[in-house]
Design a protein around this motif. Sequence first.
Motif, PDB file in Angstrom:
ATOM      1  N   ASP A   1       0.729  -1.297  -0.019  1.00 15.96           N
ATOM      2  CA  ASP A   1       0.098   0.012  -0.069  1.00 15.96           C
ATOM      3  C   ASP A   1       0.783   1.337   0.095  1.00 15.96           C
ATOM      4  OD1 ASP A   1      -2.137  -1.539   0.121  1.00 15.96           O
ATOM      5  OD2 ASP A   1      -2.606  -1.374   2.117  1.00 15.96           O
ATOM      6  N   SER A   2       2.086   1.275   0.643  1.00 13.85           N
ATOM      7  CA  SER A   2       3.082   2.474   0.531  1.00 13.85           C
ATOM      8  C   SER A   2       3.792   2.456  -0.663  1.00 13.85           C
ATOM      9  CB  SER A   2       3.941   2.282   1.680  1.00 13.85           C
ATOM     10  OG  SER A   2       3.378   2.053   3.004  1.00 13.85           O
ATOM     11  N   GLY A   3       3.684   1.373  -1.493  1.00 13.35           N
ATOM     12  CA  GLY A   3       4.126   1.556  -2.766  1.00 13.35           C
ATOM     13  C   GLY A   3       5.717   0.751  -2.995  1.00 13.35           C
ATOM     14  N   PHE A   4       5.832  -0.137  -2.036  1.00  7.59           N
ATOM     15  CA  PHE A   4       7.005  -1.050  -2.220  1.00  7.59           C
ATOM     16  C   PHE A   4       6.513  -2.592  -2.845  1.00  7.59           C
ATOM     17  CE2 PHE A   4       8.072   1.741   1.161  1.00  7.59           C
ATOM     18  CZ  PHE A   4       9.277   2.332   0.687  1.00  7.59           C
ATOM     19  N   ASP A   5       7.039  -3.191  -3.702  1.00  6.12           N
ATOM     20  CA  ASP A   5       6.540  -4.414  -3.917  1.00  6.12           C
ATOM     21  C   ASP A   5       7.728  -5.412  -3.372  1.00  6.12           C
ATOM     22  OD1 ASP A   5       8.836  -3.562  -5.464  1.00  6.12           O
ATOM     23  OD2 ASP A   5       7.955  -4.561  -7.378  1.00  6.12           O
ATOM     24  N   LYS A   6       7.348  -6.630  -3.573  1.00  6.59           N
ATOM     25  CA  LYS A   6       8.265  -7.572  -2.969  1.00  6.59           C
ATOM     26  C   LYS A   6       9.551  -7.736  -3.703  1.00  6.59           C
ATOM     27  CE  LYS A   6       8.281 -12.488  -1.423  1.00  6.59           C
ATOM     28  NZ  LYS A   6       7.491 -13.335  -0.427  1.00  6.59           N
ATOM     29  N   GLN A   7       9.657  -7.497  -5.003  1.00  7.53           N
ATOM     30  CA  GLN A   7      10.939  -7.685  -5.612  1.00  7.53           C
ATOM     31  C   GLN A   7      11.694  -6.662  -5.092  1.00  7.53           C
ATOM     32  OE1 GLN A   7      10.787  -8.694  -9.595  1.00  7.53           O
ATOM     33  NE2 GLN A   7      12.872  -8.336  -9.819  1.00  7.53           N
ATOM     34  N   LEU A   8      11.277  -5.442  -4.869  1.00  7.99           N
ATOM     35  CA  LEU A   8      12.208  -4.362  -4.445  1.00  7.99           C
ATOM     36  C   LEU A   8      12.748  -4.773  -3.071  1.00  7.99           C
ATOM     37  CD1 LEU A   8      13.323  -1.364  -4.606  1.00  7.99           C
ATOM     38  CD2 LEU A   8      11.164  -0.573  -3.717  1.00  7.99           C
ATOM     39  N   LEU A   9      11.898  -5.169  -2.032  1.00 15.94           N
ATOM     40  CA  LEU A   9      12.386  -5.574  -0.825  1.00 15.94           C
ATOM     41  C   LEU A   9      13.349  -6.635  -1.081  1.00 15.94           C
ATOM     42  CD1 LEU A   9       9.042  -5.341   1.278  1.00 15.94           C
ATOM     43  CD2 LEU A   9      10.834  -3.963   1.299  1.00 15.94           C
ATOM     44  N   SER A  10      13.226  -7.717  -1.503  1.00 13.50           N
ATOM     45  CA  SER A  10      13.998  -8.471  -1.780  1.00 13.50           C
ATOM     46  C   SER A  10      15.353  -8.247  -2.254  1.00 13.50           C
ATOM     47  CB  SER A  10      13.395  -9.983  -2.839  1.00 13.50           C
ATOM     48  OG  SER A  10      12.369 -10.423  -2.410  1.00 13.50           O
ATOM     49  N   THR A  11      15.380  -7.322  -3.307  1.00 11.29           N
ATOM     50  CA  THR A  11      16.751  -6.636  -3.747  1.00 11.29           C
ATOM     51  C   THR A  11      17.443  -6.054  -2.812  1.00 11.29           C
ATOM     52  OG1 THR A  11      15.825  -6.675  -6.187  1.00 11.29           O
ATOM     53  CG2 THR A  11      17.644  -5.267  -5.563  1.00 11.29           C
ATOM     54  N   ALA A  12      16.570  -5.215  -1.984  1.00  9.29           N
ATOM     55  CA  ALA A  12      17.282  -4.579  -0.890  1.00  9.29           C
ATOM     56  C   ALA A  12      17.780  -5.361   0.005  1.00  9.29           C
ATOM     57  CB  ALA A  12      16.121  -3.461  -0.382  1.00  9.29           C
ATOM     58  N   ALA A  13      17.155  -6.350   0.347  1.00 13.92           N
ATOM     59  CA  ALA A  13      17.669  -7.403   1.420  1.00 13.92           C
ATOM     60  C   ALA A  13      18.811  -7.987   1.009  1.00 13.92           C
ATOM     61  CB  ALA A  13      16.225  -8.328   1.821  1.00 13.92           C
ATOM     62  N   MET A  14      18.825  -8.405  -0.288  1.00 11.66           N
ATOM     63  CA  MET A  14      20.037  -9.108  -0.773  1.00 11.66           C
ATOM     64  C   MET A  14      21.280  -8.232  -0.668  1.00 11.66           C
ATOM     65  SD  MET A  14      19.337 -12.228  -1.099  1.00 11.66           S
ATOM     66  CE  MET A  14      19.976 -13.308  -2.360  1.00 11.66           C
ATOM     67  N   ILE A  15      21.085  -6.922  -1.156  1.00 10.73           N
ATOM     68  CA  ILE A  15      22.405  -6.038  -1.390  1.00 10.73           C
ATOM     69  C   ILE A  15      22.686  -5.883   0.256  1.00 10.73           C
ATOM     70  CG2 ILE A  15      22.969  -3.710  -1.617  1.00 10.73           C
ATOM     71  CD1 ILE A  15      21.041  -3.780  -4.156  1.00 10.73           C
ATOM     72  N   ALA A  16      21.892  -5.843   1.171  1.00  8.11           N
ATOM     73  CA  ALA A  16      22.004  -5.463   2.657  1.00  8.11           C
ATOM     74  C   ALA A  16      22.951  -6.636   3.158  1.00  8.11           C
ATOM     75  CB  ALA A  16      21.135  -4.969   3.375  1.00  8.11           C
ATOM     76  N   ALA A  17      22.356  -7.974   2.665  1.00 11.31           N
ATOM     77  CA  ALA A  17      23.135  -9.160   2.983  1.00 11.31           C
ATOM     78  C   ALA A  17      24.417  -9.305   2.941  1.00 11.31           C
ATOM     79  CB  ALA A  17      22.146 -10.393   2.718  1.00 11.31           C
ATOM     80  N   LEU A  18      24.560  -8.839   1.469  1.00 13.68           N
ATOM     81  CA  LEU A  18      26.098  -8.982   0.630  1.00 13.68           C
ATOM     82  C   LEU A  18      26.855  -7.919   1.590  1.00 13.68           C
ATOM     83  CD1 LEU A  18      25.273  -9.322  -2.861  1.00 13.68           C
ATOM     84  CD2 LEU A  18      26.103 -10.896  -1.519  1.00 13.68           C
ATOM     85  N   ILE A  19      26.446  -6.689   1.843  1.00 17.61           N
ATOM     86  CA  ILE A  19      27.364  -5.747   2.615  1.00 17.61           C
ATOM     87  C   ILE A  19      27.603  -6.381   3.820  1.00 17.61           C
ATOM     88  CG2 ILE A  19      27.282  -3.622   3.684  1.00 17.61           C
ATOM     89  CD1 ILE A  19      25.675  -2.660   1.047  1.00 17.61           C
ATOM     90  N   LEU A  20      26.344  -6.911   4.506  1.00 20.32           N
ATOM     91  CA  LEU A  20      26.710  -7.456   5.810  1.00 20.32           C
ATOM     92  C   LEU A  20      27.782  -8.551   5.991  1.00 20.32           C
ATOM     93  CD1 LEU A  20      25.608  -7.100   8.944  1.00 20.32           C
ATOM     94  CD2 LEU A  20      23.931  -8.783   8.237  1.00 20.32           C
ATOM     95  N   ILE A  21      27.607  -9.379   4.907  1.00 24.28           N
ATOM     96  CA  ILE A  21      28.888 -10.480   4.898  1.00 24.28           C
ATOM     97  C   ILE A  21      30.166 -10.171   4.352  1.00 24.28           C
ATOM     98  CG2 ILE A  21      29.340 -12.583   3.485  1.00 24.28           C
ATOM     99  CD1 ILE A  21      26.271 -13.241   3.089  1.00 24.28           C
ATOM    100  N   ALA A  22      30.230  -9.037   3.755  1.00 25.13           N
ATOM    101  CA  ALA A  22      31.643  -8.421   3.461  1.00 25.13           C
ATOM    102  C   ALA A  22      32.073  -7.852   4.734  1.00 25.13           C
ATOM    103  CB  ALA A  22      31.431  -7.459   2.425  1.00 25.13           C
ATOM    104  N   LEU A  23      31.252  -7.120   5.459  1.00 23.19           N
ATOM    105  CA  LEU A  23      31.782  -6.598   6.716  1.00 23.19           C
ATOM    106  C   LEU A  23      32.155  -7.494   7.858  1.00 23.19           C
ATOM    107  CD1 LEU A  23      29.485  -3.429   7.081  1.00 23.19           C
ATOM    108  CD2 LEU A  23      31.944  -3.286   7.066  1.00 23.19           C
ATOM    109  N   LEU A  24      31.325  -8.494   7.669  1.00 20.61           N
ATOM    110  CA  LEU A  24      31.688  -9.774   8.599  1.00 20.61           C
ATOM    111  C   LEU A  24      33.016 -10.288   8.195  1.00 20.61           C
ATOM    112  CD1 LEU A  24      30.544 -11.449  11.028  1.00 20.61           C
ATOM    113  CD2 LEU A  24      29.663 -12.857   9.067  1.00 20.61           C
ATOM    114  N   ALA A  25      33.367 -10.566   6.784  1.00 21.41           N
ATOM    115  CA  ALA A  25      34.694 -11.180   6.902  1.00 21.41           C
ATOM    116  C   ALA A  25      35.779 -10.334   7.155  1.00 21.41           C
ATOM    117  CB  ALA A  25      34.661 -11.549   5.158  1.00 21.41           C
TER     118      ALA A  25
END
Length: 143
Positions: free
Chosen positions: A44-68
């Motif tokens: 309803d706010s204008g976000f779709d599942k694909q956008l959220l999935s893409t953002a979550a995947m990018i954030a996860a990659l950044i998180l894994i890189a910082l962890l390493a």
Amino acid sequence: MRKSKIFALVGSIIFSILALVGLISFWAIIYMPENSEIMTELQDSGFDKQLLSTAAMIAALILIALLALNWVAFARLTKEKGWGIYFLVVGIFYCVASVFNGVGIFYCVASVFNGVGLILTLPVALCFILAYVYRRREVLENK
């Protein structure tokens, strides 16, 4: 073990736990059912599942890189120059992120509970800054 390594170890362990929680929350966002209440509100706010999935995947990659990088910095802290500065820069970044109540790496995790951003990232920031301070002291004492 030297104090600088102890603080780097404690900060890296805490960060690893938070990264695991963050990765689990990203996974939950990606696989959340379409008809859930949260997804309905986001759509309803204008976000779709694909956008959220893409953002979550990018954030996860950044998180894994910082962890390493954190674990590499811990392993090389007393062997090579520059890793102490890395802990200082990352510690300052986490300190600033904790002031903004979870803005940054842990926004998805910390936004569930108001005020948790300070509790989550401040100990990591303090440990990393203290790792730099004690490493600097160790280098000066050895000269």
